[in-house]
Design a protein around this motif. Sequence first.
Motif, PDB file in Angstrom:
ATOM      1  N   LYS A   1       0.856  -1.186   0.000  1.00 10.51           N
ATOM      2  CA  LYS A   1       0.000   0.000   0.000  1.00 10.51           C
ATOM      3  C   LYS A   1       0.887   1.230   0.000  1.00 10.51           C
ATOM      4  O   LYS A   1       1.883   1.290   0.716  1.00 10.51           O
ATOM      5  CB  LYS A   1      -0.910   0.003   1.224  1.00 10.51           C
ATOM      6  CG  LYS A   1      -1.958   1.091   1.183  1.00 10.51           C
ATOM      7  CD  LYS A   1      -2.974   0.918   2.285  1.00 10.51           C
ATOM      8  CE  LYS A   1      -4.087   1.933   2.126  1.00 10.51           C
ATOM      9  NZ  LYS A   1      -5.084   1.779   3.193  1.00 10.51           N
ATOM     10  N   GLY A   2       0.536   2.201  -0.811  1.00  8.91           N
ATOM     11  CA  GLY A   2       1.340   3.404  -0.909  1.00  8.91           C
ATOM     12  C   GLY A   2       0.543   4.658  -0.613  1.00  8.91           C
ATOM     13  O   GLY A   2      -0.640   4.744  -0.914  1.00  8.91           O
ATOM     14  N   ALA A   3       1.219   5.605  -0.001  1.00  8.77           N
ATOM     15  CA  ALA A   3       0.655   6.936   0.265  1.00  8.77           C
ATOM     16  C   ALA A   3       1.816   7.913   0.318  1.00  8.77           C
ATOM     17  O   ALA A   3       2.976   7.520   0.459  1.00  8.77           O
ATOM     18  CB  ALA A   3      -0.117   6.935   1.588  1.00  8.77           C
ATOM     19  N   GLY A   4       1.509   9.190   0.179  1.00 10.34           N
ATOM     20  CA  GLY A   4       2.494  10.251   0.342  1.00 10.34           C
ATOM     21  C   GLY A   4       3.730  10.108  -0.524  1.00 10.34           C
ATOM     22  O   GLY A   4       3.654   9.720  -1.693  1.00 10.34           O
TER      23      GLY A   4
ATOM     24  N   TRP B   1       6.600   1.215 -10.772  1.00  5.43           N
ATOM     25  CA  TRP B   1       5.986   0.013 -10.217  1.00  5.43           C
ATOM     26  C   TRP B   1       4.583  -0.155 -10.802  1.00  5.43           C
ATOM     27  O   TRP B   1       3.875   0.836 -11.053  1.00  5.43           O
ATOM     28  CB  TRP B   1       5.856   0.117  -8.715  1.00  5.43           C
ATOM     29  CG  TRP B   1       7.114   0.028  -7.917  1.00  5.43           C
ATOM     30  CD1 TRP B   1       8.378   0.384  -8.293  1.00  5.43           C
ATOM     31  CD2 TRP B   1       7.204  -0.417  -6.577  1.00  5.43           C
ATOM     32  NE1 TRP B   1       9.246   0.191  -7.262  1.00  5.43           N
ATOM     33  CE2 TRP B   1       8.559  -0.303  -6.191  1.00  5.43           C
ATOM     34  CE3 TRP B   1       6.287  -0.883  -5.650  1.00  5.43           C
ATOM     35  CZ2 TRP B   1       9.004  -0.656  -4.919  1.00  5.43           C
ATOM     36  CZ3 TRP B   1       6.725  -1.227  -4.387  1.00  5.43           C
ATOM     37  CH2 TRP B   1       8.072  -1.128  -4.031  1.00  5.43           C
ATOM     38  N   GLU B   2       4.160  -1.377 -10.973  1.00  9.81           N
ATOM     39  CA  GLU B   2       2.808  -1.660 -11.481  1.00  9.81           C
ATOM     40  C   GLU B   2       1.780  -1.345 -10.403  1.00  9.81           C
ATOM     41  O   GLU B   2       1.871  -1.830  -9.277  1.00  9.81           O
ATOM     42  CB  GLU B   2       2.694  -3.133 -11.870  1.00  9.81           C
ATOM     43  CG  GLU B   2       1.312  -3.518 -12.358  1.00  9.81           C
ATOM     44  CD  GLU B   2       1.169  -5.009 -12.615  1.00  9.81           C
ATOM     45  OE1 GLU B   2       0.032  -5.431 -12.882  1.00  9.81           O
ATOM     46  OE2 GLU B   2       2.165  -5.750 -12.544  1.00  9.81           O
ATOM     47  N   ARG B   3       0.794  -0.541 -10.777  1.00 13.86           N
ATOM     48  CA  ARG B   3      -0.281  -0.180  -9.847  1.00 13.86           C
ATOM     49  C   ARG B   3      -1.494  -1.049 -10.123  1.00 13.86           C
ATOM     50  O   ARG B   3      -1.840  -1.323 -11.271  1.00 13.86           O
ATOM     51  CB  ARG B   3      -0.647   1.299 -10.002  1.00 13.86           C
ATOM     52  CG  ARG B   3      -1.575   1.772  -8.903  1.00 13.86           C
ATOM     53  CD  ARG B   3      -1.686   3.259  -8.872  1.00 13.86           C
ATOM     54  NE  ARG B   3      -2.521   3.681  -7.756  1.00 13.86           N
ATOM     55  CZ  ARG B   3      -2.795   4.915  -7.472  1.00 13.86           C
ATOM     56  NH1 ARG B   3      -2.307   5.899  -8.211  1.00 13.86           N
ATOM     57  NH2 ARG B   3      -3.567   5.220  -6.443  1.00 13.86           N
TER      58      ARG B   3
ATOM     59  N   ARG C   1     -14.946  -2.537 -12.752  1.00 15.12           N
ATOM     60  CA  ARG C   1     -16.283  -3.133 -12.624  1.00 15.12           C
ATOM     61  C   ARG C   1     -16.960  -3.055 -13.975  1.00 15.12           C
ATOM     62  O   ARG C   1     -16.692  -2.145 -14.770  1.00 15.12           O
ATOM     63  CB  ARG C   1     -17.110  -2.384 -11.590  1.00 15.12           C
ATOM     64  CG  ARG C   1     -16.596  -2.583 -10.199  1.00 15.12           C
ATOM     65  CD  ARG C   1     -17.584  -2.046  -9.190  1.00 15.12           C
ATOM     66  NE  ARG C   1     -17.121  -2.371  -7.854  1.00 15.12           N
ATOM     67  CZ  ARG C   1     -17.409  -1.680  -6.796  1.00 15.12           C
ATOM     68  NH1 ARG C   1     -18.161  -0.614  -6.891  1.00 15.12           N
ATOM     69  NH2 ARG C   1     -16.956  -2.037  -5.624  1.00 15.12           N
ATOM     70  N   ALA C   2     -17.825  -3.990 -14.217  1.00 24.86           N
ATOM     71  CA  ALA C   2     -18.530  -4.042 -15.499  1.00 24.86           C
ATOM     72  C   ALA C   2     -19.204  -2.696 -15.791  1.00 24.86           C
ATOM     73  O   ALA C   2     -19.891  -2.134 -14.942  1.00 24.86           O
ATOM     74  CB  ALA C   2     -19.563  -5.154 -15.481  1.00 24.86           C
ATOM     75  N   GLY C   3     -18.949  -2.176 -16.983  1.00 28.04           N
ATOM     76  CA  GLY C   3     -19.576  -0.934 -17.411  1.00 28.04           C
ATOM     77  C   GLY C   3     -18.974   0.328 -16.822  1.00 28.04           C
ATOM     78  O   GLY C   3     -19.505   1.418 -17.040  1.00 28.04           O
TER      79      GLY C   3
ATOM     80  N   ALA D   1      -7.897   3.143 -10.070  1.00 26.76           N
ATOM     81  CA  ALA D   1      -6.566   2.873  -9.534  1.00 26.76           C
ATOM     82  C   ALA D   1      -6.676   2.706  -8.016  1.00 26.76           C
ATOM     83  O   ALA D   1      -7.214   3.563  -7.324  1.00 26.76           O
ATOM     84  CB  ALA D   1      -5.607   3.995  -9.884  1.00 26.76           C
ATOM     85  N   MET D   2      -6.181   1.597  -7.537  1.00 26.83           N
ATOM     86  CA  MET D   2      -6.184   1.307  -6.108  1.00 26.83           C
ATOM     87  C   MET D   2      -4.836   1.767  -5.524  1.00 26.83           C
ATOM     88  O   MET D   2      -3.850   1.878  -6.243  1.00 26.83           O
ATOM     89  CB  MET D   2      -6.382  -0.194  -5.888  1.00 26.83           C
ATOM     90  CG  MET D   2      -7.621  -0.758  -6.587  1.00 26.83           C
ATOM     91  SD  MET D   2      -9.170   0.017  -6.068  1.00 26.83           S
ATOM     92  CE  MET D   2      -9.394  -0.736  -4.484  1.00 26.83           C
TER      93      MET D   2
END
Length: 108
Positions: A51-54, A65-67, A72-74, A79-80
């Motif tokens: 988990k990344g922040a700041g 890095w791959e995020r 969701r459908a439709g 981005a998490m």
Amino acid sequence: MSVSAAGIDFALELFEGLGPLSTRRMMGGLCLYRDGVIFALLRSDGSLWLKGAGAFAARITAEGWERWTHARAGRRPTAMPYWRLPDAALDDPDHACDLAREALRDLT
């Protein structure tokens, strides 16, 4: 599909240097916590994500890095706040723990 026992053991061993960890199964994956703060996810495919922040999130984004994105459908992908742990860290518990500590500094 859920995470395997071998995957859980691997993740806990990889981050063992952080001290006591707790876990919680969520959405077919596993969340890893240090002192009640979620810092990583183990997905059902066996991949580990920090988990990344700041400043940490800014640095790992700049490093490419791959995020994790979720679609969701439709709807457009979202981005998490999780980035895939680099392969080099998967083979080096000290490096993985250093990255996790850096992530945790910006999460607390």
